[in-house]
Design an enzyme around this catalytic site. Sequence first.
Site, PDB file in Angstrom:
ATOM      1  N   LYS A 206       0.907  -1.212   0.012  1.00 11.93           N
ATOM      2  CA  LYS A 206       0.125   0.072  -0.003  1.00 11.93           C
ATOM      3  C   LYS A 206       0.950   1.277   0.023  1.00 11.93           C
ATOM      4  CE  LYS A 206      -4.485   0.617   0.080  1.00 11.93           C
ATOM      5  NZ  LYS A 206      -5.518  -0.477  -0.454  1.00 11.93           N
TER       6      LYS A 206
ATOM      7  N   ASN B 244     -19.601   3.369  -6.057  1.00  6.06           N
ATOM      8  CA  ASN B 244     -19.099   2.392  -7.106  1.00  6.06           C
ATOM      9  C   ASN B 244     -19.555   0.706  -6.590  1.00  6.06           C
ATOM     10  OD1 ASN B 244     -16.450   0.440  -7.597  1.00  6.06           O
ATOM     11  ND2 ASN B 244     -17.415   1.475  -9.386  1.00  6.06           N
TER      12      ASN B 244
HETATM   13  P1  NAD Z   1     -17.466   5.486  -3.071  1.00  4.30           P
HETATM   14  O1  NAD Z   1     -16.720   6.842  -2.681  1.00  4.30           O
HETATM   15  O2  NAD Z   1     -17.866   5.311  -4.519  1.00  4.30           O
HETATM   16  O3  NAD Z   1     -18.981   5.544  -2.325  1.00  4.30           O
HETATM   17  C1  NAD Z   1     -19.028   5.391  -0.807  1.00  4.30           C
HETATM   18  C2  NAD Z   1     -20.595   5.691  -0.755  1.00  4.30           C
HETATM   19  O4  NAD Z   1     -20.649   5.351   0.861  1.00  4.30           O
HETATM   20  C3  NAD Z   1     -21.171   6.954  -1.116  1.00  4.30           C
HETATM   21  O5  NAD Z   1     -22.555   6.795  -1.450  1.00  4.30           O
HETATM   22  C4  NAD Z   1     -21.127   7.688   0.068  1.00  4.30           C
HETATM   23  O6  NAD Z   1     -22.245   8.617   0.216  1.00  4.30           O
HETATM   24  C5  NAD Z   1     -21.405   6.698   1.236  1.00  4.30           C
HETATM   25  N1  NAD Z   1     -21.078   6.881   2.589  1.00  4.30           N
HETATM   26  C6  NAD Z   1     -20.012   7.411   3.130  1.00  4.30           C
HETATM   27  N2  NAD Z   1     -20.085   7.745   4.504  1.00  4.30           N
HETATM   28  C7  NAD Z   1     -21.361   6.992   4.858  1.00  4.30           C
HETATM   29  C8  NAD Z   1     -21.877   7.179   6.037  1.00  4.30           C
HETATM   30  N3  NAD Z   1     -21.551   7.528   7.003  1.00  4.30           N
HETATM   31  N4  NAD Z   1     -23.166   6.417   5.844  1.00  4.30           N
HETATM   32  C9  NAD Z   1     -23.831   6.056   4.846  1.00  4.30           C
HETATM   33  N5  NAD Z   1     -23.114   6.199   3.748  1.00  4.30           N
HETATM   34  C10 NAD Z   1     -21.933   6.769   3.737  1.00  4.30           C
HETATM   35  O7  NAD Z   1     -16.837   4.341  -2.429  1.00  4.30           O
HETATM   36  P2  NAD Z   1     -16.571   2.706  -3.064  1.00  4.30           P
HETATM   37  O8  NAD Z   1     -15.695   2.565  -4.015  1.00  4.30           O
HETATM   38  O9  NAD Z   1     -17.928   2.143  -3.470  1.00  4.30           O
HETATM   39  O10 NAD Z   1     -16.196   1.926  -1.880  1.00  4.30           O
HETATM   40  C11 NAD Z   1     -17.181   1.605  -0.494  1.00  4.30           C
HETATM   41  C12 NAD Z   1     -16.153   0.931   0.243  1.00  4.30           C
HETATM   42  O11 NAD Z   1     -15.624  -0.347  -0.400  1.00  4.30           O
HETATM   43  C13 NAD Z   1     -15.081   1.337   0.920  1.00  4.30           C
HETATM   44  O12 NAD Z   1     -14.790   0.974   2.295  1.00  4.30           O
HETATM   45  C14 NAD Z   1     -13.756   1.065  -0.039  1.00  4.30           C
HETATM   46  O13 NAD Z   1     -12.557   0.883   0.622  1.00  4.30           O
HETATM   47  C15 NAD Z   1     -14.365  -0.421  -0.141  1.00  4.30           C
HETATM   48  N6  NAD Z   1     -13.777  -1.320  -1.545  1.00  4.30           N
HETATM   49  C16 NAD Z   1     -13.998  -0.452  -2.645  1.00  4.30           C
HETATM   50  C17 NAD Z   1     -13.416  -1.074  -3.669  1.00  4.30           C
HETATM   51  C18 NAD Z   1     -13.570  -0.387  -5.353  1.00  4.30           C
HETATM   52  O14 NAD Z   1     -13.148  -1.007  -6.082  1.00  4.30           O
HETATM   53  N7  NAD Z   1     -14.262   0.549  -5.266  1.00  4.30           N
HETATM   54  C19 NAD Z   1     -12.599  -2.208  -3.694  1.00  4.30           C
HETATM   55  C20 NAD Z   1     -12.474  -2.992  -2.494  1.00  4.30           C
HETATM   56  C21 NAD Z   1     -12.905  -2.159  -1.380  1.00  4.30           C
END
Ligand code: NAD
Length: 427
Positions: A106, A221
Site C-alpha cells: 500500500k 461504486n
Molecule cells: P464511493 O466513494 O464510490 O462510495 C461511498 C458511498 O458511501 C457513497 O454513497 C457515500 O455517500 C457513502 N457513505 C459515506 N459515508 C457514509 C456514512 N457514514 N453512512 C452512509 N453512507 C456513507 O466508494 P466505493 O468505491 O463504493 O467504496 C466503498 C467501500 O468499499 C470502501 O470501504 C472501500 O474501501 C471499499 N472497497 C472499494 C473497492 C472498489 O473497487 N471501489 C474495492 C474494495 C473495497
Amino acid sequence: MDKSFNAFKMAQDQFDAVADKLNLSEASRELLRTPMREYHFSIPVKMDDGTSKIFRGFRIQHNDALGPCKGGIRFHPQETVDTVRALSMWMTWKTSVVDIPLGGSKGGVICDPHNLSDREQEQICRGWVRQLHKNVGPLRDIPAPDVMTNGQHMLWILDEYETITGEKYPGMITGKPVGMGGSLGRTEATGYGVIFTVREALKEMNLKIDNTTASFQGFGNVSQYAIKLYNQLGGKVLCVSCWDQQDQTSYAFYKKEGINLEELLNITDRFGGVDKIKAKELGYEVLPGDKWIEIECDILVPAAMENQITGENVNKISSNVKLIAEGANGPTTPEADEVLKKRGIFIIPDFLCNAGGVTCSYFEQVQCNMNYFWSKDEVLGKLDYKMTTAYHKVSKLAREKKLYMRDAAYMISVDRVVRASVARGWI
Ligand code: NAD
C-alpha cells in the site's frame, strides 16, 4: 474516527489470533506480523503560487512470497504510516484468499487533493515515482488507485516511470482508463464480485435469490454495481443509505416495493450522494442514515466505510437477516463479530467479498503484459470463476472445521503465504 484506534494494531491482533489457530512457528509470526519493506520519503513540489512544499510519501510492501506486491496509493491529509502498514497487510491476505499470484502493499501521500490544482497533483505523482522507481514496477510492486486517486494519477505515475526507464511498461500500474491500458469490467468488478459471493452463499443456504430482499449502506461504486447484478438475479433492494455532503450526515432511502436503481442513479451525484428532495418526490421514505441496519430484510451489505456494525448497533439488526456481505473494508468491529457469531448470521468477510476489484486489477496487469485486451464478457466471466472458487474454498473449510467464515478466510490466506515463504526457504 476514534483517535486511539490503530489499524495496524488491529491487523496484527487479527493475524496473531490466526497464527495461534494455525500453530505457526515463531519465525513465520515474525515474518508476517510486520511489513518486509518500508519506504518513507519526501516529495518536493513547486506550488502554483511559486512557493515550495514538501509532501511526505510512503510505500509499504508487506509480503511478496506469492508474487509481486499489489496495492493502491491513497492521497489523504490524515494519512499515517500505521494505516498504510495495516492496509498493506490486508492486501496480502486479499490477494492470497482469491489465489492470485501477488503479494500485498500500500502507498500513501499526506496531502489533500481538494486544495491542490491538477498540476500540483501531477507533480506529487511524478515525485512519488521518482523516489520509488527502483522499488516498484511490473515485476516488483504494482500500484493502483485508492482513496482520492484515480486513473489520471495512475497515468502520470506511469508516464514518469516510463520516462525514467526509457521503455514502455503498461503493466507497471493498474486502474488506468480503458483505451490507455485499463481493463473493461473494472468499474463493475468489486460490486459484481460481492454479488457472485452472495449468490453462492444463498445457494448453500437453500434460499432462492429472487425471494430475497436487501439493505445497503453506501450508494457509490461498489453498491451501485452490486445492486445492478443483484436486481438482474431477481433480488429486491429495500433501502440504500449515503452521506449527505450539505447536511454533514447520512440518510437512508426506503421503498417497501423495492428501490428503482435507474431512477435513484438519475438523482445521485458522482460521490454517491442521493438528492433527498427529489427522492421524496419519487416516493422514497427518507430516514436517518443509521436506519439502514434496522431494515427487515434477508441480506445486509455494508459498502460505505469501516467501523459501521459495532457493539452499539449490532443488536438492532432484524431477526430476519441471514447474511451480511461486507462490501466495505473493515465494516464490522470485533465486538459486533462476537454477537453475529452467536446469532448465527452468516458473514462473507470483507477481504473475500470485495476482492473483485483487485482480481480485476490483476487481469488488467495480465492483459497489459501481453499487450492484448479481453472483451468485457471475458473479464467478468473470469472474475466470476475466481470469486466463486475462492468463496467455496473458504465456505468448505468453515463447514468442515465449524469455523466462523472470517476465521476460515484468514486461515486459508495466511496458510498460503506461509507455505510460499517456506517453499522459498525463507522460514
Ligand atoms: P464511493 O466513494 O464510490 O462510495 C461511498 C458511498 O458511501 C457513497 O454513497 C457515500 O455517500 C457513502 N457513505 C459515506 N459515508 C457514509 C456514512 N457514514 N453512512 C452512509 N453512507 C456513507 O466508494 P466505493 O468505491 O463504493 O467504496 C466503498 C467501500 O468499499 C470502501 O470501504 C472501500 O474501501 C471499499 N472497497 C472499494 C473497492 C472498489 O473497487 N471501489 C474495492 C474494495 C473495497
